[in-house]
Design a protein around this motif. Structure first.
Motif: not given
Length: 280
Positions: A111, A118, A163
């Motif tokens: 990330i 993602v 996420f």
């Protein structure tokens, strides 16, 4: 709350399942979070501990208190690892150890990269989780941390939110457990974070271990595991500026330099506990 199929909710005040933990062998896979970076209660030269080690200790003690064999435990996590490495290198090695519980925790290093997809990362995680669950092995996943108060990684907060939504959905579809650091109020306090402002302190890891017990449907050992700390007096502006300058010099700059060079602090490291052995 757990998303594991057939288990009871473990929110505050809800009943918790009685009896000792059923798991006999636990393997942790992941990055610096699961390796236990900055949790060195016996000194900087001693082996790292971390939330996963503490979770294993809690589970093992509860087993031995009930007259069962201690939990066998391995930790394959290495700092700096991306999700792909965790899934392709660590998880197959973990399955060779024949566990009945695996934690697959990562994504933070992915990330941090602006080009990360993602959705693709989440799809890779779900593919492997489905494979592990098809073998009858329980899986513990984790959300990412809420970074809204972090000057270094605040810009990644939206990506982390996406996420996390994927993690909860993956758990629901595949019957996995979810550790939820994003929702832990105690981790909003900077006293839970190390000097680099990215990794947890010993107390931070201890609280996450309690959160992992709750995620697995186990009663926590300490009632205050998610309670916010009593507020500190405000730091004078000059002292705060000096702290920020030191952090930039000693932590942020070296970290950014490694990223530009596509290097990781864990490039030359191996797993700290590669074999599943009884927890003392």
């Amino acid at each position: 709350m757990t998303s594991h199929e057939g288990s009871r909710p473990t929110t505050a005040g809800a009943p918790l399942p009685p009896g000792p933990p059923r798991w006999t062998r636990y393997v942790a896979c992941g990055d610096s979070f699961s390796e236990g970076l900055w949790d060195a209660p016996d000194g900087p030269e001693a082996p790292l501990r971390g939330w996963a080690d503490q979770l294993a200790s809690h589970l093992s003690r509860r087993r031995t208190d009930a007259g069962l064999d201690p939990l066998q435990y391995a930790n394959l996590a290495i700092r700096g690892r991306l999700v792909r490495s965790i899934l392709t290198d660590q998880v197959p090695a973990a399955l060779e150890l024949q566990p009945d519980l695996i934690s697959i925790v990562g994504g933070g290093n992915d990330i941090l990269r602006p080009s990360v997809d993602v959705d693709r990362v989440a799809a890779d995680i779900e593919r492997v989780v489905a494979q592990v669950r098809s073998r009858g092995v329980d899986v513990l996943l984790s959300t990412g941390f809420d970074t809204r108060d972090s000057p270094l990684v605040r810009a990644t907060r939206a990506r982390t939110g996406v996420f996390n939504a994927h993690i909860w959905s993956i758990a629901r579809r595949n019957g996995a457990y979810v550790l939820d650091p994003w929702g832990m109020r105690s981790l909003r306090d900077w006293r839970m974070w190390s000097e680099d402002r990215i990794h947890l302190t010993t107390d931070g890891h201890a609280r996450v271990a309690q959160g992992a017990l709750v995620a697995l449907g186990q009663a926590p050992d300490r009632a205050d595991w998610d309670d916010p700390l009593a507020p500190l007096p405000p730091v004078p502006r000059l002292a705060r500026a000096r702290q920020d300058a030191r952090w930039l010099r000693e932590h942020a700059y070296p970290w950014a330099t490694r990223r530009l060079r596509r290097r990781s602090s864990g490039d030359l490291l191996t797993a700290k506990r590669p074999r599943a052995i009884p927890v003392e």
